[in-house]
Design an enzyme around this catalytic site. Structure first.
Site, PDB file in Angstrom:
ATOM      1  N   GLY A   8      -0.335  -3.870   0.175  1.00 39.47           N
ATOM      2  CA  GLY A   8       0.993  -4.024   1.204  1.00 39.47           C
ATOM      3  C   GLY A   8       1.593  -3.117   1.830  1.00 39.47           C
ATOM      4  O   GLY A   8       0.630  -2.062   1.873  1.00 39.47           O
ATOM      5  N   PHE A   9       2.507  -3.220   2.463  1.00 33.78           N
ATOM      6  CA  PHE A   9       3.004  -2.235   3.526  1.00 33.78           C
ATOM      7  C   PHE A   9       3.247  -0.891   2.708  1.00 33.78           C
ATOM      8  O   PHE A   9       2.576   0.306   3.145  1.00 33.78           O
ATOM      9  CB  PHE A   9       4.352  -2.837   3.965  1.00 33.78           C
ATOM     10  CG  PHE A   9       5.362  -1.723   4.863  1.00 33.78           C
ATOM     11  CD1 PHE A   9       4.618  -0.934   5.464  1.00 33.78           C
ATOM     12  CD2 PHE A   9       6.777  -1.928   4.705  1.00 33.78           C
ATOM     13  CE1 PHE A   9       5.563   0.084   6.262  1.00 33.78           C
ATOM     14  CE2 PHE A   9       7.452  -1.136   5.283  1.00 33.78           C
ATOM     15  CZ  PHE A   9       7.042  -0.085   6.081  1.00 33.78           C
ATOM     16  N   ILE A  10       4.366  -0.804   1.908  1.00 30.52           N
ATOM     17  CA  ILE A  10       4.592   0.526   1.008  1.00 30.52           C
ATOM     18  C   ILE A  10       3.380   0.868   0.222  1.00 30.52           C
ATOM     19  O   ILE A  10       3.020   2.100   0.340  1.00 30.52           O
ATOM     20  CB  ILE A  10       5.852   0.372   0.267  1.00 30.52           C
ATOM     21  CG1 ILE A  10       6.825   0.005   1.133  1.00 30.52           C
ATOM     22  CG2 ILE A  10       6.048   1.758  -0.391  1.00 30.52           C
ATOM     23  CD1 ILE A  10       8.308  -0.380   0.363  1.00 30.52           C
ATOM     24  N   TYR A 155      15.520 -12.673  -5.655  1.00 29.98           N
ATOM     25  CA  TYR A 155      14.905 -11.805  -5.452  1.00 29.98           C
ATOM     26  C   TYR A 155      15.484 -10.524  -6.305  1.00 29.98           C
ATOM     27  O   TYR A 155      14.937  -9.619  -6.949  1.00 29.98           O
ATOM     28  CB  TYR A 155      14.587 -11.406  -4.210  1.00 29.98           C
ATOM     29  CG  TYR A 155      13.939 -10.101  -3.733  1.00 29.98           C
ATOM     30  CD1 TYR A 155      12.641  -9.790  -4.213  1.00 29.98           C
ATOM     31  CD2 TYR A 155      14.802  -9.120  -3.080  1.00 29.98           C
ATOM     32  CE1 TYR A 155      12.315  -8.461  -3.992  1.00 29.98           C
ATOM     33  CE2 TYR A 155      14.243  -7.699  -2.987  1.00 29.98           C
ATOM     34  CZ  TYR A 155      12.908  -7.588  -3.389  1.00 29.98           C
ATOM     35  OH  TYR A 155      12.357  -6.317  -3.079  1.00 29.98           O
ATOM     36  N   LYS A 159      14.535  -8.100  -9.559  1.00 31.37           N
ATOM     37  CA  LYS A 159      14.451  -6.383  -9.258  1.00 31.37           C
ATOM     38  C   LYS A 159      15.468  -5.697 -10.604  1.00 31.37           C
ATOM     39  O   LYS A 159      15.004  -4.921 -11.078  1.00 31.37           O
ATOM     40  CB  LYS A 159      14.631  -6.084  -8.054  1.00 31.37           C
ATOM     41  CG  LYS A 159      13.828  -6.501  -7.105  1.00 31.37           C
ATOM     42  CD  LYS A 159      12.440  -5.341  -7.178  1.00 31.37           C
ATOM     43  CE  LYS A 159      11.172  -5.814  -6.124  1.00 31.37           C
ATOM     44  NZ  LYS A 159      10.154  -4.928  -6.724  1.00 31.37           N
TER      45      LYS A 159
HETATM   46  N1  LIG Z   1      10.090  -3.300   2.482  1.00 28.91           N
HETATM   47  C1  LIG Z   1      10.949  -2.912   1.940  1.00 28.91           C
HETATM   48  O1  LIG Z   1      11.975  -2.798   2.910  1.00 28.91           O
HETATM   49  C2  LIG Z   1      11.373  -2.939   0.517  1.00 28.91           C
HETATM   50  C3  LIG Z   1      12.977  -2.586   0.141  1.00 28.91           C
HETATM   51  C4  LIG Z   1      13.223  -2.880  -1.076  1.00 28.91           C
HETATM   52  C5  LIG Z   1      12.200  -3.146  -2.137  1.00 28.91           C
HETATM   53  N2  LIG Z   1      10.995  -3.153  -1.701  1.00 28.91           N
HETATM   54  C6  LIG Z   1       9.901  -3.417  -2.778  1.00 28.91           C
HETATM   55  O2  LIG Z   1       8.815  -2.377  -2.424  1.00 28.91           O
HETATM   56  C7  LIG Z   1       7.652  -2.935  -2.936  1.00 28.91           C
HETATM   57  C8  LIG Z   1       6.568  -3.063  -1.764  1.00 28.91           C
HETATM   58  O3  LIG Z   1       7.023  -3.796  -0.734  1.00 28.91           O
HETATM   59  P1  LIG Z   1       6.374  -4.112   0.449  1.00 28.91           P
HETATM   60  O4  LIG Z   1       7.505  -4.350   1.469  1.00 28.91           O
HETATM   61  O5  LIG Z   1       5.280  -3.313   0.606  1.00 28.91           O
HETATM   62  O6  LIG Z   1       5.872  -5.412   0.048  1.00 28.91           O
HETATM   63  P2  LIG Z   1       4.444  -6.169   0.452  1.00 28.91           P
HETATM   64  O7  LIG Z   1       4.672  -7.598   0.316  1.00 28.91           O
HETATM   65  O8  LIG Z   1       3.817  -5.728   1.854  1.00 28.91           O
HETATM   66  O9  LIG Z   1       3.539  -5.537  -0.590  1.00 28.91           O
HETATM   67  C9  LIG Z   1       3.537  -6.063  -1.962  1.00 28.91           C
HETATM   68  C10 LIG Z   1       1.999  -6.337  -2.362  1.00 28.91           C
HETATM   69  O10 LIG Z   1       2.067  -6.791  -3.578  1.00 28.91           O
HETATM   70  C11 LIG Z   1       0.704  -7.446  -3.825  1.00 28.91           C
HETATM   71  N3  LIG Z   1       1.328  -8.719  -4.922  1.00 28.91           N
HETATM   72  C12 LIG Z   1       2.302  -9.360  -5.048  1.00 28.91           C
HETATM   73  N4  LIG Z   1       2.492 -10.086  -6.403  1.00 28.91           N
HETATM   74  C13 LIG Z   1       1.139  -9.676  -6.985  1.00 28.91           C
HETATM   75  C14 LIG Z   1       0.514  -9.629  -8.330  1.00 28.91           C
HETATM   76  N5  LIG Z   1       1.284 -10.766  -9.170  1.00 28.91           N
HETATM   77  N6  LIG Z   1      -0.583  -9.247  -8.601  1.00 28.91           N
HETATM   78  C15 LIG Z   1      -0.993  -8.216  -7.943  1.00 28.91           C
HETATM   79  N7  LIG Z   1      -0.420  -7.946  -6.472  1.00 28.91           N
HETATM   80  C16 LIG Z   1       0.523  -8.749  -6.221  1.00 28.91           C
HETATM   81  C17 LIG Z   1       1.030  -8.325  -2.632  1.00 28.91           C
HETATM   82  O11 LIG Z   1      -0.192  -9.413  -2.150  1.00 28.91           O
HETATM   83  C18 LIG Z   1       1.347  -7.426  -1.784  1.00 28.91           C
HETATM   84  O12 LIG Z   1       0.155  -6.743  -1.060  1.00 28.91           O
HETATM   85  C19 LIG Z   1       7.971  -4.299  -3.452  1.00 28.91           C
HETATM   86  O13 LIG Z   1       8.118  -4.272  -4.956  1.00 28.91           O
HETATM   87  C20 LIG Z   1       9.322  -4.604  -2.879  1.00 28.91           C
HETATM   88  O14 LIG Z   1      10.289  -5.595  -3.590  1.00 28.91           O
HETATM   89  C21 LIG Z   1      10.530  -3.268  -0.567  1.00 28.91           C
END
Ligand SMILES: NC(=O)c1ccc[n+]([C@@H]2O[C@H](COP(=O)([O-])OP(=O)(O)OC[C@H]3O[C@@H](n4cnc5c(N)ncnc54)[C@H](O)[C@@H]3O)[C@@H](O)[C@H]2O)c1
Length: 321
Positions: A8-10, A155, A159
């Protein structure tokens, strides 16, 4: 080190930073179809790019965290000492359409992971939470001691449930666990559903953009490099705290109106916007208090919005070509 949501992104940025500091990383991701696999494969190029030729330091497990056998194998087969749990179904609006899918991917997966991590002797966990847990809290800036009992989207509720599970596991097992409330993260690699990425793509194509909700609604944006520093700092320090919640934000909220103008300035194309209704689940504003994160993590966001937008725009142009 196990990094969930590694494609994923982060997760890809965090995994790359860990590899750069010499850590061996086992990543796990199920390539959830929320957005295209091809984008996640490019995220993994970022991870592999940090290997400096030593491929043995990174292993990717393609698997679902909701499957206990996958979780157990990942933890026990690799003698994992630390877990950074970033996998989730992200996104407020789609969660309103399908709450059970969010409960499954976020709550069940986190419960399984924390349970098996403690059983496998993992020494610490860092878990992604979200600013969305604050809902429409009247007190700003949002600080970690506020009552967060009224999340307004499925969502956000998942969390908050993960935070509570983290506390319970800490109480029962004393496995130090950090819950990081990220405030809208942006920069190269940003998820395609998030506003900045979406608006920049529309700007390239000169397509109209519908803005949902008030132009005066505001968000606290956090540049990805600052988030990575915060995640690693929490990883390095959580043992001193046991269970701890930290905000990781930019502490400089901007209105939707300002965001649109800033993206127009950075892309050189004023955005062609029209106004739509607000959408259920969206909060009016987010604004992080960083008092605790500054004091305990030395967290000090260093990339202001315009500089971060310019970096994201440069990245978006390379993606288009
Ligand atoms: N990007 C933001 O602005 C933001 C803000 C607040 C919280 N978050 C949290 O940060 C984390 C990362 O966010 P992101 O933006 O990188 O999201 P993202 O969707 O890019 O990355 C999440 C990854 O988790 C994987 N995933 C989902 N369900 C899964 C499972 N059951 N088993 C294995 N892999 C699984 C997805 O394929 C994805 O690649 C998440 O928990 C998100 O809720 C993100």
């Amino acid at each position: 080190m196990l990094v969930t949501g590694c494609a994923g992104f982060i997760g890809s940025h965090v995994a790359a930073a860990l590899l750069r500091r010499g850590t061996r990383v086992v990543g796990i991701d199920n390539f959830d179809p929320f957005y295209a696999r091809s984008i996640k494969e490019r995220n993994l190029d970022r991870v592999r790019g940090a290997l400096a030729g030593d491929d043995r330091r990174f292993e990717l497990i393609e698997g679902d965290l909701c499957d206990a056998s996958v979780v157990r194998r990942a933890l026990e087969g690799n003698a994992i000492a630390s877990v950074i749990h970033l996998a989730a179904k992200a996104g407020v609006r789609p969660s309103v359409e399908d709450p059970p899918a969010y409960a499954n991917a976020n709550v069940l997966a986190t419960s399984l992971l924390l349970h098996h991590a403690a059983t496998a002797g993992v020494k610490r966990c860092v878990v992604a939470s979200s600013s969305s847990v604050y809902g429409n809290c009247a007190t700003v800036p949002f600080h970690e001691e506020l009552d967060v009992g009224e999340p307004i989207s499925p969502y956000a509720a998942t969390k908050r449930a993960c935070e509570l599970l983290g506390y319970t596991h800490w109480h029962l097992t004393r496995m130090p666990t950090a819950m990081l409330r990220f405030f809208t993260v942006f920069g190269p690699g940003q998820r395609p559903d998030l506003a900045i990425n979406l608006f920049m793509r529309k700007a390239v194509k000169r397509e109209p953009i519908t803005l949902y909700g008030s132009l005066d609604s505001s968000r606290d944006y956090t540049f990805i490099d600052d988030i990575v520093v915060g995640v690693l700092s929490a990883l390095d320090r959580v043992d001193r705290f046991g269970y701890r919640v930290w905000n990781l934000g930019g502490a400089a909220p901007v209105t939707l109106r300002e965001l649109v103008e800033s993206i127009g300035a950075v892309t050189g194309t004023p955005l062609n916007v029209s106004q739509g209704p607000s959408r259920p689940g969206d909060v009016e504003r987010t604004f992080a208090s960083l008092k605790r994160a500054r004091a305990e993590l030395d967290f000090a966001p260093s990339v202001p919005l315009l500089k971060g937008l310019a970096a994201q725009w440069e990245w978006m142009k390379t993606q288009a070509s």
